[in-house]
Design a protein around this motif. Structure first.
Motif, PDB file in Angstrom:
ATOM      1  N   ASN A   1      -0.537  10.105  -5.790  1.00 60.64           N
ATOM      2  CA  ASN A   1       0.043   9.042  -4.964  1.00 60.64           C
ATOM      3  C   ASN A   1       1.556   8.900  -5.138  1.00 60.64           C
ATOM      4  OD1 ASN A   1      -0.723   8.101  -7.648  1.00 60.64           O
ATOM      5  ND2 ASN A   1      -0.061   6.065  -7.010  1.00 60.64           N
TER       6      ASN A   1
ATOM      7  N   LEU B   1       0.810   1.743 -10.440  1.00 58.85           N
ATOM      8  CA  LEU B   1       0.802   3.121  -9.940  1.00 58.85           C
ATOM      9  C   LEU B   1      -0.451   3.888 -10.351  1.00 58.85           C
ATOM     10  CD1 LEU B   1       4.538   4.028 -10.602  1.00 58.85           C
ATOM     11  CD2 LEU B   1       3.486   3.355  -8.436  1.00 58.85           C
ATOM     12  N   THR B   2      -1.119   3.428 -11.392  1.00 61.66           N
ATOM     13  CA  THR B   2      -2.320   4.128 -11.868  1.00 61.66           C
ATOM     14  C   THR B   2      -3.543   3.213 -11.881  1.00 61.66           C
ATOM     15  OG1 THR B   2      -1.657   3.619 -14.161  1.00 61.66           O
ATOM     16  CG2 THR B   2      -1.024   5.773 -13.280  1.00 61.66           C
TER      17      THR B   2
ATOM     18  N   THR C   1       0.969   4.251  -2.465  1.00 60.23           N
ATOM     19  CA  THR C   1       1.665   5.527  -2.308  1.00 60.23           C
ATOM     20  C   THR C   1       3.150   5.275  -2.520  1.00 60.23           C
ATOM     21  OG1 THR C   1       0.036   6.357  -0.726  1.00 60.23           O
ATOM     22  CG2 THR C   1       2.218   7.387  -0.702  1.00 60.23           C
TER      23      THR C   1
ATOM     24  N   ASN D   1       6.829   7.014  -2.356  1.00 61.35           N
ATOM     25  CA  ASN D   1       7.681   8.125  -1.927  1.00 61.35           C
ATOM     26  C   ASN D   1       9.099   7.845  -2.398  1.00 61.35           C
ATOM     27  OD1 ASN D   1       5.539   9.357  -0.406  1.00 61.35           O
ATOM     28  ND2 ASN D   1       5.874   7.823   1.181  1.00 61.35           N
TER      29      ASN D   1
ATOM     30  N   THR E   1       5.386  10.856  -5.014  1.00 57.46           N
ATOM     31  CA  THR E   1       6.238  11.981  -4.644  1.00 57.46           C
ATOM     32  C   THR E   1       7.662  11.653  -5.070  1.00 57.46           C
ATOM     33  OG1 THR E   1       4.876  12.521  -2.713  1.00 57.46           O
ATOM     34  CG2 THR E   1       7.111  13.410  -2.761  1.00 57.46           C
TER      35      THR E   1
ATOM     36  N   THR F   1      -7.139   1.318  -5.420  1.00 57.05           N
ATOM     37  CA  THR F   1      -6.126   1.733  -4.441  1.00 57.05           C
ATOM     38  C   THR F   1      -4.676   1.544  -4.886  1.00 57.05           C
ATOM     39  OG1 THR F   1      -6.270  -0.452  -3.371  1.00 57.05           O
ATOM     40  CG2 THR F   1      -7.655   1.331  -2.487  1.00 57.05           C
TER      41      THR F   1
ATOM     42  N   SER G   1       0.828  -1.203   0.000  1.00 58.55           N
ATOM     43  CA  SER G   1       0.000   0.000   0.000  1.00 58.55           C
ATOM     44  C   SER G   1       0.864   1.257   0.000  1.00 58.55           C
ATOM     45  CB  SER G   1      -0.918   0.013   1.230  1.00 58.55           C
ATOM     46  OG  SER G   1      -0.155  -0.048   2.427  1.00 58.55           O
ATOM     47  N   ARG G   2       2.143   1.087   0.366  1.00 59.13           N
ATOM     48  CA  ARG G   2       3.076   2.217   0.396  1.00 59.13           C
ATOM     49  C   ARG G   2       4.503   1.697   0.196  1.00 59.13           C
ATOM     50  NH1 ARG G   2       4.306   5.720   5.881  1.00 59.13           N
ATOM     51  NH2 ARG G   2       6.439   6.316   5.356  1.00 59.13           N
TER      52      ARG G   2
END
Length: 288
Positions: A197, A154-155, A162, A164, A199, A159, A102-103
């Motif tokens: 989502n 990523l798209t 995320t 980073n 960065t 859901t 999820s991240r």
């Protein structure tokens, strides 16, 4: 993910039963290597094998039935299994974790992260990594397509994770594949960094030394929470080494990488400043 969950539970049951991996393997008439691969989630398991483990470890009937059912799910194959002939040994485990995450907190000192690479940039890296122009062109193209398919997560509508990303300044300056390829890569990176989502921040040379100099490349993957707020899977650190992959999920290990990522993040440019530098470097490569 089912293989990883099953392996972790079986490993915990073995340890609770006071059995070493070697002793358990002997009792089950399996090799220690095979048992290790099961507990690490590297291979699927048959229900009869799981039942034998549960019987040896003294698991309850209810837990045994649940784990036998989970064993059936370990045979399910993700889309990436179609590329099994070109996936490096062990990397299929990472792709499965990446799909379930999820991240992802991702630090890259030298290159643009794989899920953010353009086709031309990825081809240049894979060709170099596989031995140069003499390498089998068909295999290179299949590996390129595998890398591009990873970008879909990523798209995705349901859901997307995320992401980073912290990239060292070297990653945006090095002309991978030539200046034209690099300019296209940086323009794509600047554009995709606008997604809600994702960065992307640059760690400039001017900040001097930071924790990333010691850690090298790594990702910290985190997974969705259950309805009660518990983690479905423990966070996992992944590092892609030259001769093999490293997976870490002990809290103390993950904690150290969390601190390292925070240190690198504290020294990175802000999001807008990073995008400006990426675009400036794209212009530089275009004019070179």
């Amino acid at each position: 993910m089912p293989r990883r969950q099953l392996g972790r539970i079986l490993g915990e049951l073995r340890e609770k039963a006071g059995l070493t991996a070697k002793r358990a393997a002997e009792e089950l008439e399996r090799s220690s290597t095979t048992l290790w691969r099961v507990e690490q989630g590297r291979v699927s398991s048959r229900g009869v094998e799981v039942k034998a483990m549960c019987d040896l470890y003294g698991a309850s009937r209810e837990l045994t039935e649940a784990l036998v059912g989970l064993a059936k799910e370990t045979k399910a194959k993700g889309w990436w299994h179609a590329y099994g002939d070109v996936i490096p040994d062990g990397f299929d485990l990472y792709i499965g974790l990446e799909e379930a995450a999820s991240r992802v907190d991702w630090y890259e000192p030298e290159l643009i992260p794989g899920v953010l690479q353009t086709e031309e940039y990825a081809r240049a890296i894979i060709r170099e990594g596989q031995g140069g122009p003499s390498e089998d062109l068909q295999e290179i193209e299949r590996r390129v397509q595998l890398r591009l398919k990873r970008r879909v997560l990523l798209t995705r509508v349901t859901t997307p994770p995320t992401l980073n990303v912290l990239v060292n300044e070297a990653a945006v300056r090095r002309a991978v594949g030539g200046h034209t390829v690099m300019a296209g890569q940086l323009l794509y990176l600047a554009e995709v960094s606008k997604l809600p989502n994702i960065t992307v921040r640059v760690v400039p040379f001017s900040v001097g030394i930071h924790q990333g100099v010691m850690t090298g490349q790594f990702q910290i993957l985190r997974f969705p929470l259950t309805g009660s707020g518990k983690e479905t899977e423990p966070p996992t650190v992944y590092s892609d080494g030259y001769t093999g992959d490293l997976y870490l999920d002990r809290p103390s290990e993950v904690g150290r990488y969390d601190k390292a990522f925070q240190d690198i993040s504290n020294k990175a440019l802000a999001t807008d400043a990073s995008r400006r530098q990426i675009l400036e470097m794209a212009e530089h490569h275009e004019q070179a």
